[in-house]
Design an enzyme around this catalytic site. Structure first.
Site, PDB file in Angstrom:
ATOM      1  N   LYS A 284       0.827  -1.209   0.000  1.00  0.00           N
ATOM      2  CA  LYS A 284       0.000   0.000   0.000  1.00  0.00           C
ATOM      3  C   LYS A 284       0.871   1.272   0.000  1.00  0.00           C
ATOM      4  CE  LYS A 284      -3.984  -2.273   0.625  1.00  0.00           C
ATOM      5  NZ  LYS A 284      -3.518  -3.673   0.665  1.00  0.00           N
TER       6      LYS A 284
HETATM    7  C1  PLP Z   1      -4.084  -4.753   0.169  1.00  0.00           C
HETATM    8  C2  PLP Z   1      -3.238  -5.954   0.137  1.00  0.00           C
HETATM    9  C3  PLP Z   1      -3.473  -6.976  -0.790  1.00  0.00           C
HETATM   10  C4  PLP Z   1      -4.613  -6.937  -1.781  1.00  0.00           C
HETATM   11  O1  PLP Z   1      -4.442  -5.953  -2.760  1.00  0.00           O
HETATM   12  P1  PLP Z   1      -5.692  -5.443  -3.602  1.00  0.00           P
HETATM   13  O2  PLP Z   1      -5.169  -4.343  -4.420  1.00  0.00           O
HETATM   14  O3  PLP Z   1      -6.705  -4.983  -2.589  1.00  0.00           O
HETATM   15  O4  PLP Z   1      -6.190  -6.590  -4.386  1.00  0.00           O
HETATM   16  C5  PLP Z   1      -2.619  -8.052  -0.799  1.00  0.00           C
HETATM   17  N1  PLP Z   1      -1.611  -8.152   0.094  1.00  0.00           N
HETATM   18  C6  PLP Z   1      -1.370  -7.198   1.004  1.00  0.00           C
HETATM   19  C7  PLP Z   1      -0.268  -7.376   1.973  1.00  0.00           C
HETATM   20  C8  PLP Z   1      -2.174  -6.066   1.065  1.00  0.00           C
HETATM   21  O5  PLP Z   1      -1.926  -5.126   1.967  1.00  0.00           O
END
Ligand code: PLP
Length: 497
Positions: free
Chosen positions: A113
């Site tokens: 993120k």
């Molecule tokens: C948010 C997240 C995901 C999923 O990603 P999306 O874009 O919501 O599909 C996978 N792994 C981690 C560690 C995340 O923080």
């Protein structure tokens, strides 16, 4: 350069400039903003191969954010991708057991993120300036664990902004929770809700959709915006690292120019894999987009049957950031495969809202041939962590493990041995207990921070600063509310009773 505008996935009329779409987050009709067309890369892989992460990011983002000046955009990029990341490569590739792990966890909160949320505050404040916004911007976010912390880290003490984060009580890892409740910054607010992530997300959406509240806010000098992965200002920066990864593979002689690669993405809200799909549509040579789910396997069922059905038990797994039954960003794909038919898309989304499901047409299903979906059970996820560790010494987190396990299944099923990039979305230090228990169940006896030190020892990796920081940090947030109380608590924080 061709101007790119943004329109809602749910209405035919009205386009916005990039900066306006970033400010708004979600369209008024409940739809998501999409570019009127996906721009093509206008630079060769050879040239990209010589560039830094920041330079590649600029080459990608300039094609989408066409109302930003070069100076504005470069400014945002340079403020985002700096020493906050623990490697100058920003998103390094690790070759492990025949695949390339694209490590997207070298930012401030050690999850992917950060890739988008370290730039979003700058895109947002720049957009506010460009549009002469006087109101203070209130970021409202529902999180399954990683977004909340990454958003707060990005927005903490950014002038002209406040951020309120809701997370499901008991639905995030202990480290994730500790990271959030120790967040500093006078403009940050964190609330646990008595509900799951989907309820938190629906609650946030309903606050966004409340016109009366918006009016009240405006009178008091506030306006909402979203840091959730539905904001186009999050999606576009994520496209950059796929282009970067491809260019790096080329630079290192692992692929030839134009050679197609596969991409595996551990998926929840469908933002990360959608960014890979956009990269492919920009001309990046990607063959298969492999969508990996945990036991909340709505997407696997969708790719298999053409029916999206969220009417099922919500399962709490060891990959909590993927514990999602409504993958919001999928709407952008649905819109695209419906031939950019806003009416059709709206119909399906309304069916999702009322019936909890929808079914796409056979023609739409044909458009999904580049996607492959599968899922990993909890046992399979733990197994692959142990297997790869024992074989190579590399320790991956639980989310990445879901992807690694699905990739193994894909290889078995198809014999496709194309060069493959696996999006590695979190540091194992963020999900230490689950990771260490996978390697040896006896580790469960250790405390959270004993586990951190043990992981560092057996994986021969330094404990990330993000973890060191919370070891002894004081708890600064202690709020719990019911789903129905979310709006009231927002008003309380903003003192607009
Ligand atoms: C948010 C997240 C995901 C999923 O990603 P999306 O874009 O919501 O599909 C996978 N792994 C981690 C560690 C995340 O923080």
């Amino acid at each position: 350069m061709k101007e790119i505008l943004y329109k809602s996935t749910r209405s035919k009329s009205g386009t916005l400039k990039a900066s306006e779409a970033i400010l708004k987050g979600l369209a008024e009709d409940g739809g998501l903003f999409v570019p009127t067309e996906i721009p093509l890369l206008d630079i060769s892989i050879k040239e990209l191969a010589k560039m830094s992460y920041q330079q590649v990011a600029y080459e990608v983002m300039k094609l989408y954010f066409t109302d930003f000046t070069e100076e504005e955009l470069k400014n945002c990029i340079n403020k985002a991708y700096d020493e906050k990341f623990d490697t100058p490569q920003i998103a390094p590739l690790a070759e492990v057991d025949g695949a390339y792990y694209l490590e997207l966890f070298h930012g401030k909160t050690i999850a992917f993120k950060d890739m988008a949320l370290s730039i979003l505050p700058h895109l947002l404040t720049t957009s506010a300036k460009k549009n002469h916004v006087k109101n203070e911007i209130v970021i409202l976010t529902a999180t399954s664990g990683d977004t909340g912390k990454a958003a707060m880290a990005g927005f903490a003490d950014v002038e002209g902004t406040r951020i309120i984060v809701f997370y499901p009580e008991g639905g995030v890892s202990p480290i994730q929770e500790k990271q959030m409740v120790t967040q500093k910054g006078n403009n940050t607010y964190v609330v646990a809700i008595k509900g799951n992530f989907d309820q938190a997300q629906s609650g946030v959406k309903s606050i966004f959709g409340n016109k009366e509240l918006a009016k009240e806010m405006d009178e008091k000098g506030f306006q909402f915006s979203s840091a959730n992965s539905i904001n186009i200002g999050r999606l576009v920066p994520q496209v950059a690292y796929y282009v970067y990864a491809y260019a790096k593979l080329y630079a290192e002689g692992k692929i030839s120019e134009g050679q197609k690669i596969n991409v595996v993405v551990p998926t929840g809200n469908f933002g990360n894999i959608l960014a890979a799909y956009y990269a492919k549509n920009m001309g990046l040579p990607i063959a298969k987009l492999i969508c990996a789910s945990n036991e909340n396997k709505v997407l696997f069922d969708f790719f298999r049957t053409g029916e999206y059905d969220k009417n099922r038990e919500f399962i709490l797994t060891t990959s909590p950031s993927m514990d999602i039954l409504i993958s919001s960003n999928l709407e952008r794909l649905i819109y695209k495969i419906a031939g950019e038919d806003a009416e059709k898309n709206k119909e399906l989304m309304e069916s999702l809202a009322t019936e909890g499901k929808y079914e796409i047409t056979p023609e739409m299903r044909e458009e999904l041939s580049d996607f492959y979906g599968n899922y990993a059970t909890e046992e399979e996820t733990a197994e692959i962590i142990r297997e790869i560790y024992e074989k190579t010494g590399y320790i991956m987190d639980t989310h990445t493990a879901v992807a690694a396990s699905v990739y193994q299944k894909y290889r078995k099923e198809t014999q496709d041995d194309a060069v493959t990039v696996i999006a590695s979305t979190a540091s194992p230090f963020k999900f230490t207990r689950s990771v260490m228990k996978s390697i040896n169940p006896d580790y469960d006896k250790l405390s959270d921070f004993e586990l951190v030190d043990e992981l560092s020892k057996i994986g021969t990796v330094r404990v990330p600063d993000a973890i060191e920081e919370i070891r002894n940090a004081e708890i600064r947030h202690n709020n719990l509310c019911k789903v129905e109380e979310m709006e009231a608590i927002v008003k309380k924080f903003l003192e607009i009773e």
